[in-house]
Design a protein around this motif. Structure first.
Motif, short mmCIF file in Angstrom:
data_model
loop_
_atom_site.label_atom_id
_atom_site.label_comp_id
_atom_site.label_asym_id
_atom_site.label_seq_id
_atom_site.Cartn_x
_atom_site.Cartn_y
_atom_site.Cartn_z
N VAL A 174 -39.83 106.85 -14.76
CA VAL A 174 -39.65 108.13 -15.48
C VAL A 174 -40.52 108.12 -16.75
CG1 VAL A 174 -38.01 109.59 -16.72
CG2 VAL A 174 -37.39 108.64 -14.51
N ASP A 175 -40.56 106.99 -17.45
CA ASP A 175 -41.43 106.89 -18.64
C ASP A 175 -42.89 107.16 -18.27
OD1 ASP A 175 -39.42 106.32 -20.34
OD2 ASP A 175 -39.85 104.17 -20.53
N LEU A 176 -43.29 106.60 -17.16
CA LEU A 176 -44.68 106.77 -16.72
C LEU A 176 -44.95 108.24 -16.36
CD1 LEU A 176 -47.20 105.17 -16.20
CD2 LEU A 176 -46.31 104.50 -13.99
N LEU A 177 -43.97 108.88 -15.74
CA LEU A 177 -44.14 110.30 -15.40
C LEU A 177 -44.19 111.15 -16.68
CD1 LEU A 177 -41.74 110.45 -12.31
CD2 LEU A 177 -44.22 110.78 -12.24
N ILE A 178 -43.44 110.74 -17.69
CA ILE A 178 -43.49 111.47 -18.97
C ILE A 178 -44.88 111.33 -19.58
CG2 ILE A 178 -42.65 111.46 -21.38
CD1 ILE A 178 -39.87 110.67 -20.23
N ARG A 179 -45.40 110.11 -19.57
CA ARG A 179 -46.76 109.90 -20.11
C ARG A 179 -47.78 110.72 -19.33
NH1 ARG A 179 -46.06 106.60 -23.98
NH2 ARG A 179 -45.15 104.52 -23.83
N MET A 180 -47.56 110.78 -18.01
CA MET A 180 -48.46 111.55 -17.15
C MET A 180 -48.43 113.03 -17.57
SD MET A 180 -48.15 111.35 -13.06
CE MET A 180 -48.23 109.64 -12.74
N ARG A 181 -47.22 113.54 -17.82
CA ARG A 181 -47.10 114.94 -18.23
C ARG A 181 -47.81 115.17 -19.56
NH1 ARG A 181 -43.51 117.34 -21.58
NH2 ARG A 181 -41.87 115.77 -21.39
N GLN A 182 -47.65 114.20 -20.47
CA GLN A 182 -48.29 114.33 -21.78
C GLN A 182 -49.81 114.31 -21.64
OE1 GLN A 182 -46.33 111.04 -23.65
NE2 GLN A 182 -44.77 112.35 -24.57
N LEU A 183 -50.29 113.43 -20.76
CA LEU A 183 -51.73 113.27 -20.58
C LEU A 183 -52.35 114.51 -19.94
CD1 LEU A 183 -53.78 110.90 -21.02
CD2 LEU A 183 -53.58 110.46 -18.59
N MET A 184 -51.67 115.06 -18.95
CA MET A 184 -52.27 116.19 -18.21
C MET A 184 -52.22 117.49 -19.01
SD MET A 184 -49.49 117.31 -15.30
CE MET A 184 -48.88 115.77 -14.72
N GLY A 185 -51.27 117.60 -19.95
CA GLY A 185 -51.16 118.82 -20.74
C GLY A 185 -50.54 119.95 -19.94
N PRO A 186 -50.31 121.09 -20.58
CA PRO A 186 -49.53 122.16 -19.95
C PRO A 186 -50.15 122.76 -18.69
CG PRO A 186 -50.34 122.82 -22.14
CD PRO A 186 -50.67 121.38 -21.97
N ASN A 187 -51.49 122.69 -18.58
CA ASN A 187 -52.14 123.28 -17.40
C ASN A 187 -52.46 122.23 -16.34
OD1 ASN A 187 -53.29 125.45 -15.96
ND2 ASN A 187 -55.34 124.81 -16.62
N GLY A 188 -52.07 120.99 -16.59
CA GLY A 188 -52.44 119.90 -15.69
C GLY A 188 -51.57 119.85 -14.45
N ARG A 189 -51.98 118.99 -13.54
CA ARG A 189 -51.22 118.75 -12.32
C ARG A 189 -51.27 117.26 -12.03
NH1 ARG A 189 -50.37 123.26 -13.35
NH2 ARG A 189 -50.60 125.14 -12.09
N ALA A 190 -50.36 116.79 -11.17
CA ALA A 190 -50.43 115.39 -10.73
C ALA A 190 -50.22 115.35 -9.22
CB ALA A 190 -49.37 114.56 -11.44
N LEU A 191 -50.95 114.44 -8.59
CA LEU A 191 -50.77 114.19 -7.16
C LEU A 191 -50.30 112.74 -7.05
CD1 LEU A 191 -53.82 115.26 -4.95
CD2 LEU A 191 -51.46 116.07 -4.75
N VAL A 192 -49.08 112.55 -6.59
CA VAL A 192 -48.50 111.21 -6.58
C VAL A 192 -48.13 110.82 -5.15
CG1 VAL A 192 -46.65 109.75 -7.51
CG2 VAL A 192 -47.60 111.58 -8.92
#
Ligand code: AVI
Length: 391
Positions: A174-192
């Motif tokens: 969950v911490d890593l996903l939080i960092r991911m959200r912070q890194l990608m910013g509001p318009n970002g996306r993640a493919l996991v």
């Protein structure tokens, strides 16, 4: 090579950090060493061989999934993506994505191993001469700043394939996903990429291949300690054990001492009892809804799930919760001029105090990974969207 203010060489700092962490893990009860230590050069080569084993369904299932759906994934991500990969990835999955993305703005691999990063960057630059590749030699579990590529970026997309998220316990994930959200910013996306729950026998076989490659991979950790920390583990006197814990939904891998023995690591003695086990890896398997719950706890929503016909593996598209508080998300872009002497961008790390506090908390919870389950009453507080500000 930079020399810190203390006068210690950077390599000395790395050596001492490794030694101290290994000492702490060996002194803990139960003993526990992080699986991140698997990946030296020999370990990375062994992992590549694991991926080719018949029993290890993970890699080929994910690859088939990517081949089938990559066009749809790329379409959803849109043009001018800055593709940020957690791990060095010059592999086929990364190339598939890069081949299908419309006018990708840049490719940013984040990898802790300098040699792995250099090799994969060299290969990618050769294969995609027109693509801007900015390598970050960093630990993706730490706070990071993204480079600012030369061309326009419509959105950063974090790519985290391979079910590597499963190697972290729930709290760390969950911490890593939080960092991911912070890194990608509001318009970002993640493919996991996540490995899904399935027949326990299939899962267990994947971590106990007949050719013994996984066992060699696990025991290479001890060989690495012999090489790098002047330890004297006799590899014949230890064995690999990997069992799928159905209740916890994860493979738990141990190194077990065959007899009572004493070992020295960087000059410090450790006594092992016969059959004493040392925890070295967890590989969590999820249901899509368990994963969606973790993502929600990190302020991320699942917008699409691709899975194979047997539902063995899934690639999940995530986006920030629309109400995630923008003020809480630190600025994640910096100018790529901040280069280390060998030309790789440096990342800004957390302050010494924060780091010390985090390490202390980690020490106190050294066996947390062993105790952790996925109960409904999980102590992690769910993500609560911030109230919109009144103007
Ligand atoms: C890298 N990671 C996702 C692998 C896994 O399946 O947990 C590492 C591995 N360990 C043993 N076999 C493969």
């Amino acid at each position: 090579m930079s020399v810190p203010a203390s006068g210690l060489h950077q390599d000395d700092v790395r050596y001492l950090a490794m030694r101290d962490e290994i000492w702490r893990g060996l002194a803990a009860r139960p003993r526990k060493l992080s699986s991140k230590w698997f990946y030296d050069e020999a370990g990375s080569a062994l992992f590549e061989r694991i991926c080719e084993q018949d029993e290890y369904y993970v890699t080929r299932t994910e690859l088939a999934l990517m081949r089938e759906h990559v066009a749809a994934m790329a379409k959803m991500l849109g043009p001018q993506v800055m593709l940020v990969e957690y791990g060095s990835g010059s592999g086929e999955k990364t190339r598939l994505l890069l081949d299908h993305l419309e006018r990708p703005a840049a490719y940013v691999p984040i990898e802790i191993s300098r040699t792995a990063l250099r090799d994969s960057v060299a290969q990618l630059r050769q294969a995609y001469p027109a693509l801007e590749v900015v390598a970050l030699n960093a630990d993706f579990t730490e706070p990071l700043l993204l480079p600012r590529p030369h061309g326009p970026v419509r959105r950063p997309v974090v790519y985290f394939p391979g079910s590597t998220l499963g190697n972290f316990n729930r709290r760390e994930a969950v911490d890593l996903l939080i960092r991911m959200r912070q890194l990608m910013g509001p318009n970002g996306r993640a493919l996991v990429g996540i490995d899904l729950k399935k027949d326990p026998l299939l899962i267990e076989a994947a971590y106990n291949d007949g050719a013994g490659v996984t066992a060699a991979f696990t025991l290479n950790l001890l060989a690495r300690l012999n090489r790098e920390l002047d330890a004297d583990f006799d590899l014949q006197q230890f064995h690999h054990r990997a069992r799928y814990n159905v209740m916890r939904g994860r493979v738990e891998t141990f190194i077990v001492s065959r007899c009572a023995q004493r070992v020295s690591v960087a000059g410090r003695p450790f006594a092992f009892a016969a059959d004493e086990a040392m925890a070295v890896e967890i590989s969590c398997k999820y249901t899509v809804s368990e994963f969606a719950g973790m993502a929600a706890a990190a302020g991320l929503g699942v917008t699409h799930v691709w899975t194979d016909r047997r539902a063995w593996f899934a690639v999940v598209l995530l986006e920030p919760h629309p109400l995630a508080n923008a003020e809480e998300i630190p600025m994640s872009i910096h100018d790529a001029k901040d280069l280390s002497p060998d030309g790789l961008p440096c990342v800004k790390n957390e302050g010494k105090k924060e780091k010390a506090q985090r390490k202390k908390a980690a020490d106190e919870n050294v066996d947390e990974a062993l105790e952790e389950t996925f109960p409904a009453s999980d102590p992690i507080s769910p993500f609560v969207p911030a109230k919109p500000r009144q103007h």
